[in-house]
Design a protein around this motif. Structure first.
Motif, PDB file in Angstrom:
ATOM      1  N   ALA A  52      -0.888  -8.331 -20.528  1.00 16.07           N
ATOM      2  CA  ALA A  52       0.195  -7.487 -20.020  1.00 16.07           C
ATOM      3  C   ALA A  52       0.086  -7.233 -18.517  1.00 16.07           C
ATOM      4  O   ALA A  52       1.017  -6.711 -17.916  1.00 16.07           O
ATOM      5  CB  ALA A  52       0.219  -6.162 -20.775  1.00 16.07           C
ATOM      6  N   GLY A  53      -1.067  -7.568 -17.927  1.00 20.45           N
ATOM      7  CA  GLY A  53      -1.184  -7.472 -16.474  1.00 20.45           C
ATOM      8  C   GLY A  53      -1.917  -6.260 -15.945  1.00 20.45           C
ATOM      9  O   GLY A  53      -1.733  -5.860 -14.797  1.00 20.45           O
ATOM     10  N   GLU A  75       3.339  -9.879 -11.828  1.00 18.44           N
ATOM     11  CA  GLU A  75       3.125  -8.433 -11.921  1.00 18.44           C
ATOM     12  C   GLU A  75       3.467  -7.984 -13.353  1.00 18.44           C
ATOM     13  O   GLU A  75       4.248  -8.654 -14.042  1.00 18.44           O
ATOM     14  CB  GLU A  75       4.058  -7.700 -10.947  1.00 18.44           C
ATOM     15  CG  GLU A  75       3.809  -7.991  -9.481  1.00 18.44           C
ATOM     16  CD  GLU A  75       2.507  -7.387  -8.990  1.00 18.44           C
ATOM     17  OE1 GLU A  75       2.180  -6.257  -9.403  1.00 18.44           O
ATOM     18  OE2 GLU A  75       1.805  -8.065  -8.224  1.00 18.44           O
ATOM     19  N   PRO A  76       2.955  -6.833 -13.770  1.00 18.57           N
ATOM     20  CA  PRO A  76       3.256  -6.374 -15.136  1.00 18.57           C
ATOM     21  C   PRO A  76       4.754  -6.331 -15.423  1.00 18.57           C
ATOM     22  O   PRO A  76       5.193  -6.754 -16.504  1.00 18.57           O
ATOM     23  CB  PRO A  76       2.658  -4.966 -15.177  1.00 18.57           C
ATOM     24  CG  PRO A  76       1.602  -4.961 -14.140  1.00 18.57           C
ATOM     25  CD  PRO A  76       2.038  -5.925 -13.077  1.00 18.57           C
ATOM     26  N   GLU A  77       5.550  -5.841 -14.462  1.00 18.27           N
ATOM     27  CA  GLU A  77       6.995  -5.734 -14.704  1.00 18.27           C
ATOM     28  C   GLU A  77       7.663  -7.103 -14.774  1.00 18.27           C
ATOM     29  O   GLU A  77       8.634  -7.296 -15.491  1.00 18.27           O
ATOM     30  CB  GLU A  77       7.677  -4.835 -13.665  1.00 18.27           C
ATOM     31  CG  GLU A  77       7.530  -5.244 -12.211  1.00 18.27           C
ATOM     32  CD  GLU A  77       6.291  -4.630 -11.551  1.00 18.27           C
ATOM     33  OE1 GLU A  77       5.286  -4.397 -12.255  1.00 18.27           O
ATOM     34  OE2 GLU A  77       6.345  -4.394 -10.327  1.00 18.27           O
ATOM     35  N   ALA A  80       7.119  -8.339 -18.207  1.00 21.41           N
ATOM     36  CA  ALA A  80       8.066  -7.713 -19.135  1.00 21.41           C
ATOM     37  C   ALA A  80       9.423  -8.393 -19.016  1.00 21.41           C
ATOM     38  O   ALA A  80      10.069  -8.697 -20.024  1.00 21.41           O
ATOM     39  CB  ALA A  80       8.188  -6.218 -18.832  1.00 21.41           C
TER      40      ALA A  80
ATOM     41  N   ARG B 400       5.495   0.134 -16.127  1.00 21.23           N
ATOM     42  CA  ARG B 400       5.685  -1.217 -15.586  1.00 21.23           C
ATOM     43  C   ARG B 400       5.683  -2.256 -16.707  1.00 21.23           C
ATOM     44  O   ARG B 400       6.410  -3.240 -16.644  1.00 21.23           O
ATOM     45  CB  ARG B 400       4.593  -1.536 -14.570  1.00 21.23           C
ATOM     46  CG  ARG B 400       4.688  -0.674 -13.328  1.00 21.23           C
ATOM     47  CD  ARG B 400       3.533  -0.960 -12.389  1.00 21.23           C
ATOM     48  NE  ARG B 400       3.669  -2.262 -11.755  1.00 21.23           N
ATOM     49  CZ  ARG B 400       2.684  -2.860 -11.085  1.00 21.23           C
ATOM     50  NH1 ARG B 400       1.494  -2.295 -11.006  1.00 21.23           N
ATOM     51  NH2 ARG B 400       2.894  -4.038 -10.529  1.00 21.23           N
ATOM     52  N   GLY B 403       8.963  -3.080 -17.834  1.00 20.99           N
ATOM     53  CA  GLY B 403       9.919  -3.722 -16.942  1.00 20.99           C
ATOM     54  C   GLY B 403      10.334  -2.908 -15.733  1.00 20.99           C
ATOM     55  O   GLY B 403      11.142  -3.362 -14.926  1.00 20.99           O
TER      56      GLY B 403
END
Ligand SMILES: Nc1ncnc2c1ncn2[C@@H]1O[C@H](COP(=O)(O)OP(=O)(O)O)[C@@H](O)[C@H]1O
Ligand SMILES: [Mg+2]
Lengths: 256, 447
Positions: A52-53, A75-77, A80, B400, B403
């Motif tokens: 997930a980062g 990056e985590p986002e 996602a 985060r 998202g």
């Protein structure tokens, strides 16, 4: 091409000289559901966090390919947005962050990344209600702050609800079954089964075999001391249930 | 306009003392006897106390003397800058249906005010006017709650008092709409203002007072406000304050309240701008079964310095007090919080709670926090806590992983942190106004 390919992954904790993962290999195809089992402290959550980062872990060696791309670059986002979802073992309470605002922002950022239109308030609320209904989540929870004052079972259900809202391509569930009562366990399993599909892969981390009575895995892996030491089908989970982890540990030691 | 330029060649205390002597007669014009008779005592006390320095424990972290020691002008007679409704429009609160009073440089402006219909017997006016129309109320309450014995700035205000806001809600009367005081500074000159307010809610009265401070000018100003509130038996007074006068405005704001049996008093402040802002908030629960609430939100940026100095005096049994102050400090801003709880001998069964939480966003932002408990009764539950930290990493990662960008996640966490104070605002329109102001501020962060 596999959805997820983990190759010889070594992970430690920065500036603490701790090694947690010692060469993990795992390949997961879209549509498949893999279970990772293992005793406490074997590195299961670390693997999930690295996927997930989470920044506190340092990848010392190896690589992770997601849809053929280097996942560790993101990056985590961004992960996602690319369709990676982690259901946390210990979901965080966020007092003052309303479920509705948070989920609206999350859903819309993921939608935007997929080239879909943003959902307006009314459409979003309707979508949220539908999904809550589908997952058997008490709709009152969506009116509260994220996880604040939720019971253990409600927090876990909320993770699966968010999974349903974000519709990821790769869903990683870290001990979502731990600490649930039988109703909640069935509810979570039921949710996962509804969300299984041809274009979604699942990585289900669990300590016990019991959830696999409800969610039938395609593959089962055993993790010990930061390595996957054995892989099999759903019968492996039953064997572990019967004989415990010592048996795998001894075999792994003998093989080494 | 009648003004006095303070003589900066002498020490600041002497400037005020000579300005007082020169203008004594003029300053007294049109004011009420009970107001005027405290003046001489007050200037004498001010001369003895002097302007506070960092050597005083209560002023250890706030250097007010260097802010006061500037070449300000003291306005002595009302001045009416030519302002119209367009000028005040930006400072009105959307959807706040209120009895509105606009004060320009500490003086009520009749033209811009829109008080509307008030319930029978309720008075909303200038203090100067109340001095002649309601001398008995002024006599009973003026100068009774904000003590100048130990507070040089209250003494200074009392010596120079001219005007300010006045509210009187007679016994058993409910004022449904909030009473909104818009305090504006509009000046070309560097001004030193000393508004004085008196708010009286008699037994069983219910009212909400909203005060907002803004500025139309970049001139340097120092505002030394003293406001006194009386909350009678079974009365309920909510008292809000928005401090947003801009970076060239400094102030000491003294807010003193006295409560009687079974009453509830709630003071909430939100501080968004100001060079040096010091709030002295004092509540004396002089009755049993009182509930006293203090809330504060400080949103610090640049080199703002905001000091909330609170005093809860429990001098009767069976009361409770609640105190929550939150700071979000960015850039080189400084927060100071000192909360003193005093429980007198015999004030049993007191429940006093105090909490102060701070998020420090940069290495240059600073917070000084100190609880002070002085308890002479034995059956008392008193809790206090202070936290200082950064935005929680675990929470950021959670957001985060769903998202949200790192920036959006941080902003959401800041909003959530401030929300706990914002939630205490009972007036929806004001709550939304403050929430929006907070959102706008945080949206400019981490860019
Ligand atoms: N951030 C960290 N810092 C130090 N040690 C850690 C950290 N995260 C995990 N560990 C250690 O790594 C090992 C594996 O932990 P974890 O991945 O949580 O195992 P599991 O989920 O299989 O129970 C444990 O010994 C744990 O203490
Ligand atoms: Mg774990």
């Amino acid at each position: 091409m596999a959805l997820l390919e983990i190759k010889n992954l070594h992970v430690g904790v920065e500036d603490e000289d701790i090694k947690i993962l010692n060469g993990v290999d795992l390949t997961l195809d879209t549509g498949d559901l893999h279970a990772i089992m293992g005793p406490n402290g074997s590195g299961k959550s670390t693997l999930a966090a690295v996927l997930a980062g989470r920044e506190e872990y340092e990848v010392l060696d190896g690589e992770i390919l997601y849809d053929g791309e280097d996942l560790l670059e993101l990056e985590p986002e961004e992960r996602a947005e690319a369709g990676v979802f982690l259901a946390f073992q210990y979901p965080v309470e966020l007092p003052g962050v309303s479920m509705t605002n948070f989920l609206k922002e999350a859903v819309n950022s993921v939608r935007e990344a997929r080239g879909q239109d943003e959902l307006g308030s009314a459409d979003f609320l309707q979508y949220m209600r539908e999904r809550a209904d589908m997952m058997g989540l008490n709709a009152d929870l969506t009116k509260r702050s994220v996880n604040e004052g939720f019971s253990g079972g409600e927090k876990k259900r909320n993770e699966i609800f968010q999974l349903a809202m974000l519709e990821p391509k790769l869903a990683i569930l870290d001990e979502t079954d731990s600490g649930l009562d039988i109703d909640a366990l069935k509810n979570v399993a039921d949710g996962v089964n509804k969300l299984r599909s041809e274009d979604r892969g699942f990585l289900i981390i669990t300590h016990y075999q019991r959830i696999l009575d409800y969610i039938v895995p395609d593959h089962v892996h055993v993790m010990l001391d930061g390595k996957i030491v054995r892989t099999g089908d759903k019968d492996l989970a039953l064997e572990l249930e019967e004989h415990g982890y010592d048996w795998v540990r001894e075999e792994a030691a003998a093989a080494a | 306009m009648s003004t006095t330029a303070l003589d900066t060649s002498v020490r600041p205390e002497d400037r005020f003392i000579s300005a007082f002597e020169v203008n004594h007669g003029e300053a007294l014009n049109g004011t009420n006897a009970s107001i005027s008779k405290q003046r001489t005592d007050a200037i004498e006390r001010f001369a003895e106390l002097g302007i506070p320095t960092n050597n005083l424990e209560a002023w250890k972290y706030t250097d007010i003397s260097s802010v006061i020691d500037r070449p300000y002008t003291l306005p002595l007679a009302p001045e009416r800058p030519s302002l119209d409704t367009d000028d005040i429009a930006p400072f009105l609160i959307d959807d706040l249906d209120a009895h509105r009073v606009v004060l320009i440089n500490g003086r009520v402006d009749e033209v811009l005010s829109d008080i509307g219909d008030l319930p029978d017997g309720v008075v909303v006016s200038s203090l100067a006017q109340a001095g002649s129309t309601h001398p008995d109320v002024v006599e009973e309450h003026y100068g009774k709650y904000a003590d100048f014995e130990d507070e040089a700035l209250t003494a200074l205000n009392t010596a120079f008092v001219q005007d300010g806001a006045f509210v009187y809600v007679p016994s058993g009367t409910v004022v449904e709409k909030p009473i909104f005081f818009l305090h504006l500074t509009a000046t070309e000159q560097d001004l030193l203002l000393q508004p004085r307010h008196l708010f009286v809610a008699e037994d069983g009265a219910i009212a909400r007072i909203v005060e907002a401070q803004h500025s139309l000018s970049d001139a340097q100003t120092f505002t030394n406000t003293v406001s006194e509130s009386f909350v009678g038996e079974k009365a309920n007074l909510e008292h809000y304050l928005i401090q947003d006068q801009g970076p060239s405005a400094s102030q000491v704001h003294t807010r003193a309240a006295q409560q009687k049996d079974d009453s509830v008093y709630t003071t909430i402040s939100a501080t968004f701008t100001g060079e040096v802002v010091r709030n002295n908030v004092t509540i004396e629960a002089d009755g049993s079964f009182c509930e006293s609430n203090f809330y504060g939100l400080v949103v610090g940026k640049d080199d703002m310095h905001v000091d909330n100095h609170t005093f809860m005096g429990h001098v009767q049994p069976d009361c409770s007090s609640n105190e929550l102050y939150k700071h979000v400090l960015n850039d080189e801003s400084t927060g100071v919080f000192n909360g003193k709880v005093f429980v007198s001998r015999g004030s049993q069964r007191i429940d006093a709670y105090q909490q102060n939480d701070t998020l420090v966003l940069t290495k240059d932002a600073e917070i000084y926090t100190k609880p002070e408990l002085e308890i002479y009764a034995d059956d008392v539950v008193c809790s206090h806590g202070a936290t200082t930290g950064q935005i929680d990493e675990e929470s950021l990662f959670y957001l985060r992983s769903r998202g949200l960008s790192k920036r959006r996640a941080r902003i959401l966490m800041l909003q959530a942190f401030a929300q706990e104070v914002i939630d205490e605002i009972q007036l929806d329109s004001l709550e939304e106004h403050v929430a929006e102001r907070v959102r706008t501020r945080f949206s400019s962060y981490f860019a």
